[in-house]
Design a protein around this motif. Sequence first.
Motif, mmCIF file in Angstrom:
data_model
loop_
_atom_site.group_PDB
_atom_site.id
_atom_site.type_symbol
_atom_site.label_atom_id
_atom_site.label_comp_id
_atom_site.label_asym_id
_atom_site.label_seq_id
_atom_site.Cartn_x
_atom_site.Cartn_y
_atom_site.Cartn_z
ATOM 1 N N CYS A 208 0.943 -1.585 -0.154
ATOM 2 C CA CYS A 208 0.271 -0.208 0.424
ATOM 3 C C CYS A 208 0.484 1.275 0.334
ATOM 4 C CB CYS A 208 -0.870 0.042 1.083
ATOM 5 S SG CYS A 208 -2.198 -0.738 0.880
ATOM 6 N N ILE A 209 2.014 0.681 1.122
ATOM 7 C CA ILE A 209 2.785 2.627 0.684
ATOM 8 C C ILE A 209 3.087 2.624 -0.639
ATOM 9 C CG2 ILE A 209 4.642 2.625 1.784
ATOM 10 C CD1 ILE A 209 2.392 3.723 3.586
ATOM 11 N N LEU B 174 3.146 5.898 -2.620
ATOM 12 C CA LEU B 174 4.202 6.949 -3.347
ATOM 13 C C LEU B 174 4.762 7.027 -4.915
ATOM 14 C CD1 LEU B 174 7.096 5.828 -0.516
ATOM 15 C CD2 LEU B 174 5.229 7.995 -0.987
ATOM 16 N N CYS B 175 3.930 6.298 -5.528
ATOM 17 C CA CYS B 175 4.070 5.685 -6.845
ATOM 18 C C CYS B 175 2.660 7.339 -7.370
ATOM 19 C CB CYS B 175 3.929 4.628 -7.106
ATOM 20 S SG CYS B 175 5.604 3.536 -6.960
ATOM 21 N N LEU B 176 1.943 6.839 -6.608
ATOM 22 C CA LEU B 176 0.639 7.482 -7.428
ATOM 23 C C LEU B 176 1.046 8.913 -7.325
ATOM 24 C CD1 LEU B 176 -2.574 5.085 -5.892
ATOM 25 C CD2 LEU B 176 -1.429 6.101 -8.561
ATOM 26 N N ILE B 177 1.210 9.017 -5.798
ATOM 27 C CA ILE B 177 1.528 10.767 -5.637
ATOM 28 C C ILE B 177 2.523 11.324 -6.410
ATOM 29 C CG2 ILE B 177 2.606 12.046 -4.238
ATOM 30 C CD1 ILE B 177 2.179 10.568 -1.260
ATOM 31 N N VAL C 18 -4.153 8.061 0.838
ATOM 32 C CA VAL C 18 -5.436 7.863 1.374
ATOM 33 C C VAL C 18 -4.541 5.955 1.537
ATOM 34 C CG1 VAL C 18 -7.452 6.629 1.224
ATOM 35 C CG2 VAL C 18 -7.187 8.966 0.615
ATOM 36 N N LEU C 19 -3.673 6.112 0.353
ATOM 37 C CA LEU C 19 -2.756 5.008 0.522
ATOM 38 C C LEU C 19 -1.888 4.603 1.586
ATOM 39 C CD1 LEU C 19 -3.267 3.460 -2.994
ATOM 40 C CD2 LEU C 19 -4.194 2.771 -1.262
ATOM 41 N N SER C 20 -1.326 5.388 1.770
ATOM 42 C CA SER C 20 -0.167 5.544 2.366
ATOM 43 C C SER C 20 -0.805 5.749 3.797
ATOM 44 C CB SER C 20 0.975 6.674 2.345
ATOM 45 O OG SER C 20 0.707 8.018 2.731
#
Length: 76
Positions: free
Chosen positions: A13-14, A18-21, A54-56
């Motif tokens: 998830c982290i 981070l990839c989405l950010i 949200v995923l982090s």
Amino acid sequence: MTDAKLILILKICITVGLCLILLGIYFHNFSDMIDAMGVTGIIISALCIALGMVLSLPTKMYLTYLLVLRESDKKQ
């Protein structure tokens, strides 16, 4: 679910977060296609950043949960 599986899921998830950010930052700063889309492009880049955040978040929540459990065990 074992702790090892839960930790693996949190790490995934982290990483995805981070990839989405980073993808959202790339869209916002360097992508001409997103710039040409106007408001829709801004919404897409902001959505990538928001979903990444949200995923982090679950890692922070899980660590807080572990600390609360540890403190309650010390009191007993």
